[in-house]
Design a protein around this motif. Structure first.
Motif, PDB file in Angstrom:
ATOM      1  N   GLN A  81       1.024  -1.452   0.050  1.00 47.35           N
ATOM      2  CA  GLN A  81       0.230  -0.468  -0.168  1.00 47.35           C
ATOM      3  C   GLN A  81       0.707   1.208   0.010  1.00 47.35           C
ATOM      4  OE1 GLN A  81      -3.495  -0.514  -0.401  1.00 47.35           O
ATOM      5  NE2 GLN A  81      -3.609   1.756  -0.911  1.00 47.35           N
ATOM      6  N   TRP A  89       1.532 -12.366  -3.084  1.00 51.28           N
ATOM      7  CA  TRP A  89       1.627 -11.214  -4.228  1.00 51.28           C
ATOM      8  C   TRP A  89       1.609 -11.061  -5.138  1.00 51.28           C
ATOM      9  CZ3 TRP A  89       3.776  -6.626  -5.867  1.00 51.28           C
ATOM     10  CH2 TRP A  89       3.153  -5.662  -6.184  1.00 51.28           C
ATOM     11  N   GLY A 116      -4.838  -4.554  -3.866  1.00 50.81           N
ATOM     12  CA  GLY A 116      -4.967  -3.285  -3.087  1.00 50.81           C
ATOM     13  C   GLY A 116      -4.517  -2.023  -4.478  1.00 50.81           C
ATOM     14  N   ASN A 117      -4.557  -2.965  -5.667  1.00 48.19           N
ATOM     15  CA  ASN A 117      -4.704  -1.287  -6.966  1.00 48.19           C
ATOM     16  C   ASN A 117      -6.154  -0.752  -6.953  1.00 48.19           C
ATOM     17  OD1 ASN A 117      -4.356  -0.044  -8.956  1.00 48.19           O
ATOM     18  ND2 ASN A 117      -3.363  -1.794 -10.094  1.00 48.19           N
ATOM     19  N   CYS A 177     -13.811  -4.314   1.858  1.00 50.34           N
ATOM     20  CA  CYS A 177     -11.690  -3.959   1.787  1.00 50.34           C
ATOM     21  C   CYS A 177     -12.091  -1.825   1.549  1.00 50.34           C
ATOM     22  CB  CYS A 177     -11.411  -4.200   0.328  1.00 50.34           C
ATOM     23  SG  CYS A 177     -11.260  -6.156   0.569  1.00 50.34           S
ATOM     24  N   TYR A 195     -10.054  -5.459   6.665  1.00 48.79           N
ATOM     25  CA  TYR A 195      -9.783  -6.935   5.588  1.00 48.79           C
ATOM     26  C   TYR A 195      -9.631  -8.332   6.404  1.00 48.79           C
ATOM     27  CZ  TYR A 195      -7.343  -2.807   3.442  1.00 48.79           C
ATOM     28  OH  TYR A 195      -7.316  -1.678   2.774  1.00 48.79           O
ATOM     29  N   THR A 233      -1.425  -9.075   1.219  1.00 41.18           N
ATOM     30  CA  THR A 233      -1.463  -7.528   1.408  1.00 41.18           C
ATOM     31  C   THR A 233      -1.395  -6.436   2.055  1.00 41.18           C
ATOM     32  OG1 THR A 233      -2.115  -8.298  -1.125  1.00 41.18           O
ATOM     33  CG2 THR A 233      -2.533  -5.810  -0.929  1.00 41.18           C
ATOM     34  N   HIS A 234      -2.382  -7.055   2.928  1.00 42.55           N
ATOM     35  CA  HIS A 234      -2.734  -6.364   3.234  1.00 42.55           C
ATOM     36  C   HIS A 234      -2.647  -6.125   4.924  1.00 42.55           C
ATOM     37  CE1 HIS A 234      -4.610  -3.328   0.565  1.00 42.55           C
ATOM     38  NE2 HIS A 234      -5.549  -4.394   0.632  1.00 42.55           N
TER      39      HIS A 234
END
Length: 1337
Positions: free
Chosen positions: A1044, A1091, A1121-1122, A1184, A1189, A1211-1212
């Motif tokens: 992120q 990822w 996360g995009n 999200c 998350y 990712t998170h």
């Protein structure tokens, strides 16, 4: 008495495979290649290219009857059909010492039968309950994981898919997709419960087996668009074929195949005859399609490389194309086209390639070598320049893949596919490796290929200058690789259907072809003439084809030995059907040199073709029989000379065999009373010149003097008259036999077969009568066999002391045979009737003339109608003649090199070897079979004695279990070590290279050797998992900056350009190294790896359109996360779309995610309402958007999206939150997918070591549980010691806190119990090993 199957089946050579076998082949993970040959299954060791065994498919059960005529009549209906599919059961070498069944093989045939073979017993373990009425042939087979055990899926007939219980043989589920034609079926490497089946028209059926009942099978149907215009034409032409025939029978040259990608989940590679398609199961669409260029043959099969982004496609024209994937997209480009059928030395038309298969055992070992082998030139081995494996360049082979191809001329080809870097890349990698000392200082950046998964400094020896130890900027890309192919091995089986069989029976007067007076000895060779015109010479002591000579352009119609080193054969061709005329071709072949020399070459065609050849036992004379023409007598000198022509109406002619020795017995005998019985030694005794000469002198002093250079032949004429002629030099004279008495009844039918061994002539006619006649006394007798006409009669070989010299084998015109003893009072009553040999008819037979002792069994050589060659022992006792077990083998099996396949050892010995490899044995314990083995430093000079302390061979005292057990196991394995049949050179060298790299890599090596690739990958990943856990426990900063954070650093302009552009750049993504082991993707668990994999897949789907595709794309973008690109796609939804309102709501929520915290409660409520009604998982996306998350991951896991949940967590989430996601995923993989090895890695990554240990104990893997504790402790100790090299005070304080791994400390009750149980396991194994006899085959 029934003969145990393994005693006769091992003495069998299969015929060549054909299109009727469906192009099936399967390679066991341990390296055993199985493929169908006619009605049998052949098993070959793919490393040494030696035939291991042949399993004939038992014939369908026929109505039993005691009447011989009805038995013969039913023989044709009970022949074994073609085997059309084979598949090894995915059972590893057992850890449970009470269960030995692991080498199981499923085979299906053209009548729809499926048999489960136990390869160790060489017998059928179970027949599946197929429908005997429909007889719909088996198209393909595939094993799939059920709830409790593996089940078997089959494609039968044109469109039926069935799933069978492998324990009971009962069908548990069926599905018919008529009018489709199924082509092949494959299992998903990422989920063993999932399989797919494809049809010729592009119909794709996806099946997931969730349980053991019919309701537990979930299916989904897809359609892959393709050009099927050619198939439509073929369907119109094949409208008259049987409705139950599978695709391989109806459309043998229209082949559709597919394979799952071993590197990317949900990806299929599909080949139609002229198209290559990449299909995405998740998106239900094709990602890529390529048509074949002009001039390329149709596709035969598609094989993805297990470790690299390469596809190998076989073509019907015998070529192999290699396709490379472009970086960042699912687009494949053809980069090479190679010949799999070399044009040099092959006949025209060229043989066809039937099947190709990749040896995955070598790929798994390559992972071990790439990750842990030093690969340096300055290793401790002495360089051997005579061995290509010893050169330093080997370290630069980025990948080596073994591919096996099978052709219809009986050849098995072993190809080595290598990927080599360019010279510049080679120099760069070498400079980096030698210029940087890995032990000098800390590494500034994390090496993406660090096998330890840690940034801590690990001290290594200075000599370790591996290509793996290079900086991140020297990554080898797939585009830098140059694929090459080379032939490294070949196995020749029978080249075609046998038409003639000949065994050498040289007499004492036969001399060697090279001249001199040395007598020609009986050799263990059998010659077969074939339909293709080749002559195959079989070495029966090795059960292998010793040589294959291409002699004729058409069928070999006659074949005989001249002594023991030359063959004479003939074929003919008709010039014109109207005018007649034949061209007869006679050839003498030297077995030693392979030279063919034609003789009797005429300028014009002849009126009559040759009917048969007859050679004398000395090899000096040849009789050529013509159809309706005089018989020619030839002297077979260096340049053959015709002696004279005999214009008599002969029906049969036979030379006398080498005469039998005088029997040693008390009772009178008809044969012993002969005053003209010329005694000599048996053919097998001719190898001793002294014995031969002394026996001849005795014979000359007791019998009438006879000229050793004269030979005689018996004959019968059309009118039934008999006679014997003698040939001496160039003269032919009447032998003047004593004619039979008046009681000898004239022939009822034409004499069709004859055998002659002084003084007896045996004849058979077309009415089934057998009569014999003593030419010296005139005694005669006869009986009727009550069978059809007689085609061949063969005298059995005799030696001194034989009870009977009147045993004959009789081949009838119905292709059955019997064995009679003419010395018995009632030959018919005491006969051994064999109406048909297991599942096949007999084309030709003869006795093997290698007996040296009266206790040796008689051996029949049989050429079957299924193109096979078999040796059958016939054991004789005073009470009855029978096929039965014999206490000793005829000859010990000779192999040109030891069979180094540990999986074939008796199961206790195989488990013992696995334990020794795991605990660590010094490399010089191996005694390899290399021709340059005296140069090996790990070869013990001389014969090692087992009397010393064998524990000195172990690298260390065992860290767990009884310290005495390794010595006892080494003593058990000593016979195999002396034979050099444990590991071959290459694998022994790899073990020597990695044996001191830690316990985990030894465990991986042992698992790979025995074919358990998933276990091997688990051990390779264990170090990374434990280090991942330790990094988390000491609160180490993550190796990769937050995804992120990297996204937020982008300015508005770059973000806008990235959203709107069609580029493939993804922030933070790295190019995949060509040296990475692709199989490790099966057990990915680290955040960075998950990822990166998800990011790579996003680029494949950018050009896809449609509402469903958009939903999937948004889901992928949110997972990584995009959010910006996801918002752009959502806002582009047209108003008429049914997803418009949902997409608008998600777009607003996602765009305000950064600062709209007040929407959190409202969005949670909306999300909760949407999860139940929206299949696109919109609620997860809203969670999200507001930063929930953990809850989003839970919802994804509840919906079965386990990989997506892990990607989102990677990712998170961090720390314990990420561990909770991994642990729940591990529970699912263990209990639902039944993949214990992948579950163990996830448990370790989540820090749940106790759960991992409990899973191993529940699975009854006591040895693996002990090894797991050893490996984890070793990796942990190494990690802690590396902390000591750091000056960081926080790390030093952490070291004191982490002396023991949580859950595996020595005081833990479970850990103590594992150690005690392992000691009991070892003791039981020792007892089982002591009770098992060594077996080298």
């Amino acid at each position: 008495m029934a003969r145990p199957p393994h005693e006769s089946w091992d003495c069998m050579l299969p015929g060549p495979p054909s299109r009727n076998n469906g192009g099936s082949a399967d390679c066991h993970p341990s390296g055993l290649l199985a493929f169908p040959s006619s009605s049998s299954v052949s098993v070959v060791d793919s490393r040494s290219m030696q035939l291991v065994s042949v399993l004939p498919m038992p014939p369908p059960t026929a109505t039993s009857s005691s009447n011989t005529n009805s038995a013969a009549a039913s023989s044709s209906s009970s022949l074994s059909p073609f085997v059309t599919s084979v598949r090894w059961a995915p059972f590893p070498l057992p850890h449970d010492l009470t269960n030995y069944q692991h080498l199981l093989l499923a085979a299906g045939d053209r009548q729809g039968r499926i048999a489960l073979f136990d390869f160790r017993l060489r017998s059928v373990l179970l027949w599946f309950e197929s429908d005997p009425v429909s007889k719909s042939g088996i198209q393909d087979l595939c094993w799939v994981q059920g709830r409790s055990d593996w089940v078997l899926a089959s494609l039968s007939g044109p469109s039926l898919l069935s799933i069978w219980n492998a324990s009971t043989g009962r069908c548990i589920w069926k599905y018919d997709v008529s009018p489709e034609f199924f082509s092949c079926i494959r299992r998903d490497p990422f989920d063993s419960r999932h399989l797919c089946a494809i049809g010729l028209k592009g119909f794709l059926l996806s099946i997931k087996v969730l349980g053991d009942t019919e309701d537990d099978v979930v299916i989904k149907e897809f359609q892959i668009p393709n050009d099927s215009s050619e198939l439509q034409k073929l369907e119109r032409d094949a409208s008259g074929t049987a409705a139950s025939s599978p695709a391989l029978a109806v459309f043998p040259l229209y082949i559709v195949r597919f394979s799952f990608s071993p590197l990317w989940k949900h990806i299929l590679f599909v080949t139609f005859p002229r198209e290559l398609i990449v299909f995405d199961l998740q998106y239900e669409t094709s990602l890529f399609a390529a048509a074949l260029p002009r001039g390329c043959g149709k596709f035969l099969d598609v094989l993805p490389d297990p470790n690299n982004e390469l596809l190998y496609c076989a073509h019907l024209d015998g070529r192999l194309s290699t396709w490379r994937r472009k970086e960042g997209e699912q687009v494949h480009v053809m980069c090479t086209m190679e010949e799999l059928m070399p044009s040099i030395g092959t006949p025209v038309p060229s043989p066809s390639i039937l099947a190709v298969v990749i040896c995955k055992s070598d790929s798994t070992l390559q992972c071990v070598g790439n990750l842990y082998s030093t690969g340096s030139c300055s290793s401790s081995f002495d360089m051997d320049f005579d061995n290509p494996f010893d050169f330093c360049d080997e370290s630069f082979y980025v990948s080596k893949t073994h591919l096996i191809s099978i052709s219809d001329d009986g050849k098995i080809w072993n190809w080595l596919l290598t990927s080599e870097g360019t010279e510049d890349t080679h120099k760069e990698a070498t400079n980096v490796g030698t210029g940087a000392n890995v032990g000098e200082g800390p590494v500034s950046e994390t090496n993406a290929n660090n096998i330890d998964g840690t940034t801590d400094l690990v001290k290594q020896p200075d000599c370790v200058t591996s290509i793996r130890s290079r900086s991140s900027n020297s990554t080898l890309n797939q585009a830098d690789l140059s694929p090459k192919i080379s032939l490294v091995g070949q196995l020749q089986l029978l080249s075609s259907t046998a038409t003639m069989l000949a065994v050498p029976s040289p007499s004492l007067t036969a001399t060697l072809a090279r001249g001199g007076n040395s007598p020609a000895v009986a050799v263990p060779l059998v010659a077969l003439g074939t339909q293709s015109g080749t002559i195959d010479v079989i070495d029966v002591s090795a059960n292998a084809v010793a040589a294959s000579f291409s002699v004729h352009n058409s069928t070999v119609r006659g074949l005989r030995w001249l002594g023991n080193s030359r063959l004479v054969s003939f074929s003919y061709a008709q010039v014109n059907e109207k005018t007649g005329g034949y061209i007869n071709r006679l050839v003498v072949t030297c077995v030693r040199s392979g030279l063919n020399r034609k003789f009797r070459v005429l300028q014009k065609p002849e009126r009559a073709p040759i009917r048969a050849l007859r050679t004398s036992s000395s090899g000096r004379y040849l009789l050529i029989l013509f159809r309706d023409a005089p018989v020619e007598v030839w002297a077979m000198t260096k340049s053959p000379i015709m002696l004279r022509s005999l214009a008599l109406p002969f029906t049969v002619l036979e030379w006398t065999l080498p005469t039998a020795p005088r029997p040693v017995q008390n009772g009178p005998s008809r044969q012993a009373s002969s005053s003209r019985d010329r005694t000599s030694v048996a053919p097998a005794e001719a190898s001793s010149p002294k014995t031969a000469s002394s026996t001849d002198s005795k014979a000359a002093s007791t019998d009438e003097p006879q000229d050793d250079t004269s030979e005689s032949f018996a004959f019968a004429l059309v009118n039934g008259a008999l006679g014997v002629f003698e040939v001496h030099g160039r003269r032919i004279r009447d032998f003047r036999p004593k004619w039979p008495s008046s009681s000898f009844v004239s022939s009822d039918g034409l004499i069709t077969a004859m055998a002659y061994r002084l003084p007896h002539v045996v004849m058979g006619d077309r009415s089934g009568n057998i009569r014999w006649w003593d030419v010296t006394t005139g005694q005669s007798s006869s009986f009727n066999t009550h069978r059809e006409g007689i085609r061949r009669i063969k005298f059995s070989p005799v030696v001194a002391g034989d009870r009977s010299r009147g045993r004959i084998a009789v081949l009838f015109y119905d292709n059955t045979f019997s064995i009679f003893d003419l010395d018995s009072q009632d030959p018919l009553a005491n006969s051994l009737l064999q109406p048909q040999f297991p599942g096949t008819l007999v084309l030709e037979l003869d006795w093997l003339p290698l007996r040296t002792d009266k206790n040796d069994p008689l051996v029949l050589c049989i050429a079957g109608a299924d193109s096979s060659f078999r040796l059958v022992e016939v054991n004789i006792n005073d009470k009855k003649t029978s096929y039965g077990p014999h206490p000793r083998a005829i000859k010990e099996r000779f192999r040109p090199m030891p069979l180094c396949s540990p999986i074939l050892l008796p199961t206790p010995h195989a488990v013992a070897l696995r334990m020794i490899l795991q605990l660590g044995v010094k490399p010089h314990w191996f005694n390899t079979c290399s021709t340059t083995k005296d140069k090996r430093h790990y070869l013990i000079p001389g014969t090692a004695s087992g009397a010393g302390d064998l524990r000195s061979y172990m690298i260390d005292s065992p860290p767990v279990g009884d310290s005495v057990v390794p010595e006892m196991l080494l003593k058990v394995l000593e016979p195999y070590r002396k034979e050099g049949s444990i590991l071959d050179d290459e694998r022994a060298r790899l073990y020597a290279d990695v044996v001191k790299k830690g316990s985990a890599v030894r465990f991986a090596f042992a698992a790979a050797i025995f074919g358990d690739s998933l276990e091997a990958i688990f051990w390779l990943q264990l170090r990374r998992a434990v280090n991942h856990l330790m990094n988390k426990l000491i609160n180490k900063s993550p190796q990769k900056a937050s995804v992120q954070a990297s996204i937020s650093e982008l300015d508005d302009a770059s973000m806008l350009s990235r959203i709107t552009s069609k580029g493939k750049s993804i922030p933070g993504a790295r190019k995949r190294d060509a040296l990475d082991c692709g199989q490790l993707k099966l057990m990915a668990f680290e955040q960075e790896e998950l990822w990166e994999t998800a990011n790579e897949r996003i680029t494949w789907h950018e050009k896809l359109e449609g509402a469903e595709a958009i939903q999937n794309r948004v889901h992928e973008l949110v997972s990584v996360g995009n959010l910006e690109t996801a918002v752009s796609i959502l806002l582009s939804t047209p108003p008429e779309s049914p997803y418009f309102s949902t997409n608008a709501l998600r777009a607003v929520a996602l765009s305000s995610a950064v600062s709209r915290s007040l929407l959190e409660l409202a969005v949670k409520v909306v999300a909760a309402n949407m999860v139940g009604i929206d299949k696109s998982l919109s609620g997860t996306h809203l969670l999200c958007a507001v930063g929930r998350y953990q809850e989003a991951c839970s919802q994804l896991q509840d919906a079965g999206c386990w990989t997506d949940a892990a990607t989102l967590a990677a990712t998170h989430l961090k720390g314990s939150d990420y561990a909770r996601v991994l642990q729940r995923w591990a529970d699912h993989v263990l209990h639902a997918e039944h993949n214990i090895w992948r579950a163990l890695i996830l448990y370790v990554g989540a820090g749940a070591l106790q759960e991992a240990l409990a899973a191993l104990r529940e699975a009854k893997l006591p040895d693996t549980a002990a090894m797991f504790i050893v490996a984890c402790r070793e990796i942990h100790a190494e990690f802690i010691s590396n902390l000591g090299h750091s000056d960081d005070e926080s790390k030093s304080s952490t070291k004191a806190k982490q002396l023991n791994l949580p859950g595996l400390d020595p005081e833990n009750e479970d850990v103590i119990a594992v150690g005690e149980f392992y000691e009991q396991y070892q003791r039981k194994l020792v007892h089982l090993c002591m009770d098992s006899q060594p077996s080298f085959d």
